[in-house]
Design a protein around this motif. Sequence first.
Motif, PDB file in Angstrom:
ATOM      1  N   GLN A   1       0.843  -1.192   0.000  1.00 59.66           N
ATOM      2  CA  GLN A   1       0.000   0.000   0.000  1.00 59.66           C
ATOM      3  C   GLN A   1       0.883   1.249   0.000  1.00 59.66           C
ATOM      4  OE1 GLN A   1      -3.460  -0.397   2.805  1.00 59.66           O
ATOM      5  NE2 GLN A   1      -2.343  -2.230   3.478  1.00 59.66           N
ATOM      6  N   GLN A   2       0.264   2.351  -0.381  1.00 57.99           N
ATOM      7  CA  GLN A   2       1.022   3.607  -0.432  1.00 57.99           C
ATOM      8  C   GLN A   2       0.272   4.689   0.333  1.00 57.99           C
ATOM      9  OE1 GLN A   2       3.164   4.846  -3.971  1.00 57.99           O
ATOM     10  NE2 GLN A   2       2.198   6.862  -3.888  1.00 57.99           N
ATOM     11  N   LEU A   3       1.038   5.427   1.118  1.00 57.19           N
ATOM     12  CA  LEU A   3       0.497   6.551   1.878  1.00 57.19           C
ATOM     13  C   LEU A   3       1.271   7.808   1.492  1.00 57.19           C
ATOM     14  CD1 LEU A   3      -1.275   7.764   4.133  1.00 57.19           C
ATOM     15  CD2 LEU A   3       0.535   7.125   5.753  1.00 57.19           C
TER      16      LEU A   3
ATOM     17  N   ASP B   1      -2.086   7.118  10.657  1.00 56.83           N
ATOM     18  CA  ASP B   1      -1.726   8.255  11.511  1.00 56.83           C
ATOM     19  C   ASP B   1      -0.359   8.055  12.151  1.00 56.83           C
ATOM     20  OD1 ASP B   1      -4.158   9.290  10.861  1.00 56.83           O
ATOM     21  OD2 ASP B   1      -5.134   8.700  12.748  1.00 56.83           O
ATOM     22  N   GLN B   2      -0.055   6.818  12.508  1.00 60.58           N
ATOM     23  CA  GLN B   2       1.245   6.529  13.116  1.00 60.58           C
ATOM     24  C   GLN B   2       2.377   6.782  12.112  1.00 60.58           C
ATOM     25  OE1 GLN B   2       1.322   5.697  16.261  1.00 60.58           O
ATOM     26  NE2 GLN B   2       3.396   4.943  16.657  1.00 60.58           N
ATOM     27  N   ILE B   3       2.204   6.297  10.882  1.00 56.21           N
ATOM     28  CA  ILE B   3       3.228   6.492   9.850  1.00 56.21           C
ATOM     29  C   ILE B   3       3.379   7.985   9.544  1.00 56.21           C
ATOM     30  CG2 ILE B   3       3.796   6.067   7.430  1.00 56.21           C
ATOM     31  CD1 ILE B   3       2.438   3.335   7.720  1.00 56.21           C
ATOM     32  N   THR B   4       2.262   8.683   9.450  1.00 54.79           N
ATOM     33  CA  THR B   4       2.311  10.127   9.156  1.00 54.79           C
ATOM     34  C   THR B   4       3.085  10.878  10.228  1.00 54.79           C
ATOM     35  OG1 THR B   4       0.191  10.009   7.993  1.00 54.79           O
ATOM     36  CG2 THR B   4       0.909  12.175   8.760  1.00 54.79           C
ATOM     37  N   SER B   5       2.890  10.519  11.482  1.00 57.95           N
ATOM     38  CA  SER B   5       3.596  11.197  12.575  1.00 57.95           C
ATOM     39  C   SER B   5       5.097  11.007  12.463  1.00 57.95           C
ATOM     40  CB  SER B   5       3.092  10.666  13.919  1.00 57.95           C
ATOM     41  OG  SER B   5       1.717  10.931  14.092  1.00 57.95           O
ATOM     42  N   TYR B   6       5.533   9.800  12.146  1.00 50.42           N
ATOM     43  CA  TYR B   6       6.967   9.561  12.002  1.00 50.42           C
ATOM     44  C   TYR B   6       7.540  10.312  10.802  1.00 50.42           C
ATOM     45  CZ  TYR B   6       7.349   6.000  15.647  1.00 50.42           C
ATOM     46  OH  TYR B   6       7.385   5.364  16.854  1.00 50.42           O
ATOM     47  N   VAL B   7       6.786  10.370   9.703  1.00 48.02           N
ATOM     48  CA  VAL B   7       7.266  11.108   8.528  1.00 48.02           C
ATOM     49  C   VAL B   7       7.442  12.582   8.874  1.00 48.02           C
ATOM     50  CG1 VAL B   7       6.674  11.857   6.199  1.00 48.02           C
ATOM     51  CG2 VAL B   7       6.282   9.486   6.873  1.00 48.02           C
TER      52      VAL B   7
ATOM     53  N   ASP C   1      12.421   0.995  11.870  1.00 48.60           N
ATOM     54  CA  ASP C   1      12.691   0.721  13.281  1.00 48.60           C
ATOM     55  C   ASP C   1      11.423   0.798  14.128  1.00 48.60           C
ATOM     56  OD1 ASP C   1      15.326   0.380  12.668  1.00 48.60           O
ATOM     57  OD2 ASP C   1      15.922   2.425  13.220  1.00 48.60           O
ATOM     58  N   ALA C   2      10.547   1.725  13.780  1.00 44.20           N
ATOM     59  CA  ALA C   2       9.364   1.946  14.605  1.00 44.20           C
ATOM     60  C   ALA C   2       8.216   1.009  14.251  1.00 44.20           C
ATOM     61  CB  ALA C   2       8.905   3.399  14.464  1.00 44.20           C
ATOM     62  N   MET C   3       7.984   0.777  12.960  1.00 46.82           N
ATOM     63  CA  MET C   3       6.784   0.061  12.524  1.00 46.82           C
ATOM     64  C   MET C   3       6.954  -1.450  12.472  1.00 46.82           C
ATOM     65  SD  MET C   3       4.746   2.559  12.278  1.00 46.82           S
ATOM     66  CE  MET C   3       3.342   1.702  11.618  1.00 46.82           C
TER      67      MET C   3
END
Length: 307
Positions: free
Chosen positions: A64-66, A107-113, A146-148
């Motif tokens: 998937q792509q965000l 939302d988690q991925i967006t925060s790290y980006v 590392d986070a996901m």
Amino acid sequence: MPPSFFIIIFLSLVVLFAAFFMVKQQTAAIIERFGKFQIIRHSGLQIKIPLIDRVAGRLSLKIQQLDVIVETKTLDDVFVRLKVSVQYKVIRDKVYDAFYKLDYPHDQITSYVFDVVRAEVPKMKLDDVFVKKDDIALAVKAELNDAMSDYGFDIIKTLVTDIDPDAQVKAAMNRINASEREKIAAQFEGDAQRILIVEKAKAEAESKRLQGQGIADQRREIARGLEESVEVLNKVGINSQEASALIVVTQHYDTLQSIGEETNSNLILLPNSPQAGSNMLNDMVASFTASNQIGEAMKQQSKKKKE
């Protein structure tokens, strides 16, 4: 048959069909029993206990792509918007973590980006952001992996697909580029003009050299012809002075004749009276005689001094 019999058959069929369900390809279904996780089912026809088990959810195992748009400031105080595309997928062996540990993975991925981009871009100038966009993408990918990974997600790739500075900054950059190109064009034009001037000067110099050489050759031939004429006249008893005077007078009349042949000539030759040739001849003979006398006198004085 009583109506209740048909009702029982109908309910039995409903329960029977409720026991079967299908899972699509590249999808995982999470089965819960009385609200507690029971098992994960993958693609194909699956079975569960009706009224006891239920499909709590389904997760796609496809990539998937965000797309995340981040606005931040560079080292040279320019606000810029970056579009970061994150390609990720659920790890097949960690479907449980992906489903139960995160409610909103986007939302988690967006925060790290946001966190990584706003930590990296302020260290760079605007020009470096364009040049080092791959470094920004790698930093985001490393942080996300590392986070996901603990949440069952694998980050396949991150891309910085767009860098959009403020409109005024883009206009200024375009003006700078246009001015630089105009400067280069002016330099090339100046070089071309200088080359043309140099080549033209060389051509003129070569023309003058050839012209001078032609005039020198012409005069050389004239002198050779005069010398031959004097020799011919000397053979018939005319001395050099008289021969020179005769040649000059002859050239004078030849010139008058050539002028007379030209109908549109505006040349005036002075003197041009009938006695001019005679006077010129007498003057030349007298000047030659005087010069010979002066030369003889100078020779005698030099001999006396030596004695």
